[in-house]
Design an enzyme around this catalytic site. Structure first.
Site, mmCIF file in Angstrom:
data_model
loop_
_atom_site.group_PDB
_atom_site.id
_atom_site.type_symbol
_atom_site.label_atom_id
_atom_site.label_comp_id
_atom_site.label_asym_id
_atom_site.label_seq_id
_atom_site.Cartn_x
_atom_site.Cartn_y
_atom_site.Cartn_z
ATOM 1 C CD1 TRP A 2 34.194 32.459 -28.805
ATOM 2 C CD2 TRP A 2 32.694 32.278 -27.156
ATOM 3 N NE1 TRP A 2 34.553 31.395 -28.007
ATOM 4 C CE2 TRP A 2 33.664 31.257 -27.001
ATOM 5 C CE3 TRP A 2 31.645 32.352 -26.241
ATOM 6 C CZ2 TRP A 2 33.614 30.322 -25.961
ATOM 7 C CZ3 TRP A 2 31.592 31.417 -25.204
ATOM 8 C CH2 TRP A 2 32.564 30.420 -25.073
ATOM 9 C CG ASP A 7 34.180 39.048 -26.885
ATOM 10 O OD1 ASP A 7 35.192 39.121 -26.176
ATOM 11 O OD2 ASP A 7 33.491 38.006 -26.997
ATOM 12 C CE LYS A 65 38.945 33.080 -24.009
ATOM 13 N NZ LYS A 65 39.017 31.621 -23.897
HETATM 14 N N1 PMP Z 1 34.239 35.633 -26.118
HETATM 15 C C1 PMP Z 1 35.314 35.018 -26.632
HETATM 16 C C2 PMP Z 1 35.939 35.549 -27.878
HETATM 17 C C3 PMP Z 1 35.827 33.889 -25.985
HETATM 18 O O1 PMP Z 1 36.893 33.254 -26.502
HETATM 19 C C4 PMP Z 1 35.216 33.427 -24.809
HETATM 20 C C5 PMP Z 1 35.754 32.261 -24.001
HETATM 21 N N2 PMP Z 1 36.280 31.217 -24.641
HETATM 22 C C6 PMP Z 1 34.090 34.085 -24.337
HETATM 23 C C7 PMP Z 1 33.644 35.205 -25.012
HETATM 24 C C8 PMP Z 1 33.377 33.622 -23.104
HETATM 25 O O2 PMP Z 1 34.136 33.960 -21.999
HETATM 26 P P1 PMP Z 1 33.732 33.584 -20.515
HETATM 27 O O3 PMP Z 1 34.004 32.140 -20.341
HETATM 28 O O4 PMP Z 1 34.626 34.476 -19.703
HETATM 29 O O5 PMP Z 1 32.297 33.917 -20.320
#
Ligand code: PMP
Length: 359
Positions: A102, A170, A194
């Site tokens: 990420w 994030d 989450k």
């Molecule tokens: N950052 C992290 C740490 C994540 O776990 C995720 C989703 N698994 C995301 C960003 C991306 O999130 P989204 O699907 O809401 O764009």
């Protein structure tokens, strides 16, 4: 009502009480004769919902008045681009600490818009740890970190001190899992699906003075200032998601707040890490000791056939979501705030039993 042991990484488990209240709200919101899905976002009904959700989040995180809470759309991935679009200014560099997929995705979006700098990375050890030290470039406009790495199962134990450089984080997979010193951060964002609610809303917590160093001539919808001025209602917000986030915040307060939740989270994760430590050649934990995540516990078994069997047998015992992310394979148990202690215990017992039969 039957409840499975839900270890999905996201969208993920929500508290039973929240689901019950939300289902009532879908039928009839607080006795008003209309569903939460049927009310205008400009109505007093929704205004009360969004303002209460903000208040409860502020209380939970102990937010000072110079921070604003926003509910945006586009997921955390949209923030990957929106942050540099707003704050990566010409002549400066956006700094990123790479701790997993990420954060790499976040860096990629910034690189499209301007100059970037990698302050630290643990990629050479398969992202099994949070880097011990970081190097912030002289001309840094912000430093971006990912507090919990959902795929690799690592989490920052202590956040870095960045001095005058705004720290952007994030927190998609660990917001509300423990108390934090918000004052360290200039901006926090988290996809709700989450640990904070259903899919559809991204929580953004922003220190308002960050806008002083913003790019100019920004498109309206992608400008944080727009959302601050309009209380997240420049256009139609994700009404249902905001409503459920509000219910989750209320539930967290009822549990005793983040310090209390943190204690429970440590206990739940401890049950699983104990087995990883007890049988290290069988349950091979990915994260190094001081970088272990309370939210996503990742491990490999001695071979892929055993991993497949583990997931199959677990589902026969009503345990779901234990397959590792497709990028890394193996197993992953996501243990968010809403996961009951009994589910953590059920998984620990199952692991012990699985080891006795296959170890
Ligand atoms: N950052 C992290 C740490 C994540 O776990 C995720 C989703 N698994 C995301 C960003 C991306 O999130 P989204 O699907 O809401 O764009």
């Amino acid at each position: 009502m039957k409840r499975a042991h839900n270890f999905f990484a996201g969208p993920a488990i929500l508290p039973q009480e929240v689901l019950e209240e939300a289902s009532q709200g879908v039928k009839d919101l607080n006795g008003i004769g209309m569903s939460v899905l049927e009310i205008s976002h400009r109505s007093k009904f929704f205004e009360d919902i969004i303002n209460q959700a903000k208040e409860d989040i502020k209380e939970l995180l102990n937010l000072p008045d110079n921070y604003e809470v926003l509910f945006l759309q586009g997921g955390a991935s949209h923030q990957f681009a929106m942050i540099p679009y707003n704050f990566l200014v010409k002549g400066k560099k956006a700094n990123y600490v790479l701790t997993g997929s990420w954060s790499k995705k976040a860096l990629k979006e910034a690189s499209i818009l301007g100059e970037t700098y990698v302050s630290a990375t643990s990629e050479d050890t398969s992202f099994d740890r949070i880097p011990a030290s970081i190097d912030i470039s002289d001309d840094s406009c912000y430093l971006h970190i990912t507090s919990n790495n959902t795929i690799f199962g690592t989490q920052w134990a202590n956040y870095p001190d960045t001095g005058n450089v705004p720290l952007i984080c994030d927190m998609s997979s660990d917001i509300f899992c423990r108390p934090i010193d918000v004052k360290k951060f200039a901006l926090i964002y988290a996809g709700a699906q989450k640990n904070a609610g259903p899919a559809g809303a991204t929580i953004v917590i922003i220190r308002k003075d960050l806008l002083e160093n913003q790019n100019s001539n920004l498109n309206t919808l992608w400008n944080y200032e727009t959302h601050i001025k309009k209380n997240s209602m420049f256009n139609t917000p994700p009404v249902f998601a905001v409503y459920v986030i509000g219910l989750v915040a209320k539930w967290l307060k009822k549990q005793g707040g983040l310090e209390k939740i943190y204690g429970i989270n440590k206990e739940k994760a401890g049950l699983i890490y104990n087995l990883i430590d007890k049988y290290p050649d069988f349950f091979k934990g990915h994260a190094k000791e001081n970088s272990r995540s309370l939210m996503n516990i990742t491990m490999r078994l001695p071979n892929e056939d055993l991993e497949k069997l583990f997931v199959e047998e677990a589902s026969k015992n009503d345990m779901y979501g234990l397959k590792g992310h497709r990028e890394v394979g193996g197993l992953r148990a996501s243990m968010y705030n809403a996961l009951p202690m009994e589910s953590a215990k059920a998984l620990a017992e199952f692991m012990e039993d699985f080891y006795k039969r296959h170890g």
